[in-house]
Design a protein around this motif. Sequence first.
Motif, short mmCIF file in Angstrom:
data_model
loop_
_atom_site.label_atom_id
_atom_site.label_comp_id
_atom_site.label_asym_id
_atom_site.label_seq_id
_atom_site.Cartn_x
_atom_site.Cartn_y
_atom_site.Cartn_z
N GLU A 20 0.81 -1.20 0.00
CA GLU A 20 0.00 0.00 0.00
C GLU A 20 0.86 1.27 0.00
O GLU A 20 0.47 2.29 -0.58
CB GLU A 20 -0.94 0.01 1.21
CG GLU A 20 -1.98 -1.10 1.19
CD GLU A 20 -3.01 -0.92 0.09
OE1 GLU A 20 -4.07 -0.35 0.36
OE2 GLU A 20 -2.72 -1.32 -1.06
N SER A 101 -4.25 9.87 0.28
CA SER A 101 -4.19 8.44 -0.02
C SER A 101 -5.54 7.77 0.24
O SER A 101 -6.31 8.21 1.08
CB SER A 101 -3.11 7.77 0.84
OG SER A 101 -3.07 6.37 0.62
N ASN A 103 -5.51 4.23 0.54
CA ASN A 103 -5.10 2.85 0.78
C ASN A 103 -6.00 2.19 1.81
O ASN A 103 -6.83 2.85 2.46
CB ASN A 103 -3.63 2.79 1.19
CG ASN A 103 -3.38 3.46 2.54
OD1 ASN A 103 -3.76 2.95 3.59
ND2 ASN A 103 -2.75 4.63 2.51
N CYS A 104 -5.84 0.89 1.98
CA CYS A 104 -6.76 0.14 2.84
C CYS A 104 -6.67 0.55 4.31
O CYS A 104 -7.66 0.45 5.05
CB CYS A 104 -6.52 -1.37 2.70
SG CYS A 104 -4.94 -1.97 3.34
N LYS A 323 -6.43 -5.97 3.68
CA LYS A 323 -6.74 -5.28 2.43
C LYS A 323 -7.98 -5.87 1.77
O LYS A 323 -8.90 -5.14 1.38
CB LYS A 323 -5.55 -5.37 1.47
CG LYS A 323 -5.78 -4.70 0.12
CD LYS A 323 -4.55 -4.82 -0.77
CE LYS A 323 -4.81 -4.28 -2.16
NZ LYS A 323 -5.07 -2.83 -2.17
#
Length: 339
Positions: A20, A101, A103-104, A323
């Motif tokens: 990530e 961002s 991301n997860c 994720k």
Amino acid sequence: METNCVFLLGAGFNADVNAEAGPIYGHSIHIGEHQIQCTYPLLADLPQICFRNGPFPSNTSIERLLAEAQAGGQQDPLKRLARAIMKADYYLVPEITRQDSSNCYVRFFDRFQKAQFLTFNYDSLVEASLFRQGLWFPEDGYGVPVLANRSGAGQPSDQSNSLVLHLHGTFCLYISDHQFIDPTGSGVEWYEDVSPPRYVFDPDSISNLFRPYLRTMPTFGYEPIENRVIAPVPDKTIGLQKAFVDRIYQRAKELLECADVLIAIGYGFGANDETSYIPLLSALKRQKTSRLVIVDPMANSIGVRLQHQIPTTNVCAFDLTLKHWVEQGCPLSHTSASV
């Protein structure tokens, strides 16, 4: 969606960080731009990191081996682990927590802003992520009152929205049972016992993650980095360490006794760690309507084993990494039969 979620995090929670964050680059006057190699260590990495491929018997835990090494006067294994973890914090957390961002990890912390966190990890990924959102502060966020050195005027007026209880300790806290004071103003400092002991926040090399908080210099009894893992193994702690771990576990039990759901991510519930997690699951069972959700690539087998070990009425398992679980919308139940 349950409003009272408690998370239990293991090393697998960090497994998606590198992918990530993407590659990390540095610049050196000697070699120019170069990629910096760093990652959060997983369980399989620890023999190489801590013991240089030394003995790592399968019937014990890494925390117990580290505790035994310290008891024998061997500080290098813990120093190596501290360097590896804090290097990952230093380089990876700023990338993971960037405001632009998606991301997860950003999505995870955005979704569970009212959650509480129990972690067996030594790193600061969780509290640094929450701190960037204004949901966590060191003075109260560790579950115990903490002294922190904050630049600027005064202390934050807000209390932490989420607690991060480090059940096996953290490199950012140390215990001080004494201080040095100058009662006469003569410049001569005197040693003074402090009771109860104080917990001091010193993020050391990762202070940049917690601005405007600064390092706490040797005012209340500075401890080197290798002495900061406050609770390596619950049944081996003594003295000030035992007082800390008892207090943290009591806070964890209080959270679990009121929780709607305990979500374990990236934690294997290994047989060698029974003294660490059985008290937590026992506290969860006191709330008869609460559930255990396991998110891990081996979640189903973990759930089956736990039901034989500690009969639990409502366990739901997802064979997923963090994720993939986030990508599926962070489900807390199956439409079909669970474990």
